[in-house]
Design an enzyme around this catalytic site. Sequence first.
Site, PDB file in Angstrom:
ATOM      1  N   LYS A   1       0.837  -1.204   0.000  1.00  0.00           N
ATOM      2  CA  LYS A   1       0.000   0.000   0.000  1.00  0.00           C
ATOM      3  C   LYS A   1       0.871   1.253   0.000  1.00  0.00           C
ATOM      4  O   LYS A   1       0.714   2.148  -0.836  1.00  0.00           O
ATOM      5  CB  LYS A   1      -0.924  -0.002   1.208  1.00  0.00           C
ATOM      6  CG  LYS A   1      -1.695   1.299   1.399  1.00  0.00           C
ATOM      7  CD  LYS A   1      -2.377   1.336   2.762  1.00  0.00           C
ATOM      8  CE  LYS A   1      -2.808   2.747   3.107  1.00  0.00           C
ATOM      9  NZ  LYS A   1      -3.368   2.864   4.455  1.00  0.00           N
TER      10      LYS A   1
ATOM     11  N   ASP B   1      -6.570   0.226   0.451  1.00  0.00           N
ATOM     12  CA  ASP B   1      -6.751   0.538   1.866  1.00  0.00           C
ATOM     13  C   ASP B   1      -8.130   0.027   2.273  1.00  0.00           C
ATOM     14  O   ASP B   1      -8.776  -0.723   1.539  1.00  0.00           O
ATOM     15  CB  ASP B   1      -6.592   2.040   2.121  1.00  0.00           C
ATOM     16  CG  ASP B   1      -7.792   2.845   1.654  1.00  0.00           C
ATOM     17  OD1 ASP B   1      -8.594   2.327   0.842  1.00  0.00           O
ATOM     18  OD2 ASP B   1      -7.936   3.990   2.117  1.00  0.00           O
TER      19      ASP B   1
END
Length: 220
Positions: free
Chosen positions: A128, A147
């Site tokens: 991420k 996310d």
Amino acid sequence: MSTTSKQSAQKQQALEILVRLKRLYPEAPCTLNYETPVQLLVATILSAQCTDQRVNKVTPELFRRFPDAAALASAELEVLEELVRSTGFYRNKAKNIQAACRMIMTEFGGKVPKRMENLLKLPGVARKTANVVLAHAYGINAGVTVDTHVKRLSQRLGLTENTDPIRIERDLMPLLPLPEWENFSIRLIYHGREICKARKPECFACNLAEICPSADLFLN
């Protein structure tokens, strides 16, 4: 439905979602404030389990005192902890930020690396964070940032049945044009914050409701 037919349907769905999200959110900038790649890296590490708004309140003083990797690498850990305390999990975040900056200084010539495999070597950096840094600091779309918002919306919209972020990312990547990978994530995040909320999605006000397989569950 065959696997090929399902993938084709999901791709059409993803492209239609992309078109609609672009209309809703024409601009899709990163909402973290930063001036350099290392500042973006630090801000993204701080954003874990924390809002970008809170991070943006913390980083001006943090970057004023420690503007680059060299300064962060040599800072007193207790000082870093105090500066980032309000972002939560501050001890672990401060430790990872310092360790990452020390590795940047010793192994990468003081510069945040531009390759996914090297970014993932840095403490506190998973896909991420690496995707965000590569896309916004260097203009490199290496993947789709997943996310909590992207996870929730991509499941509700029928783009994935997986729950693991890495598997969700693998599902999303072939459905979208590569140049759209990162901004698709940002637009989903915007939509997740404003409309498709975790506990009570506002399907009655959603421009995606008519193509969302989950809308009926919340409207009825």
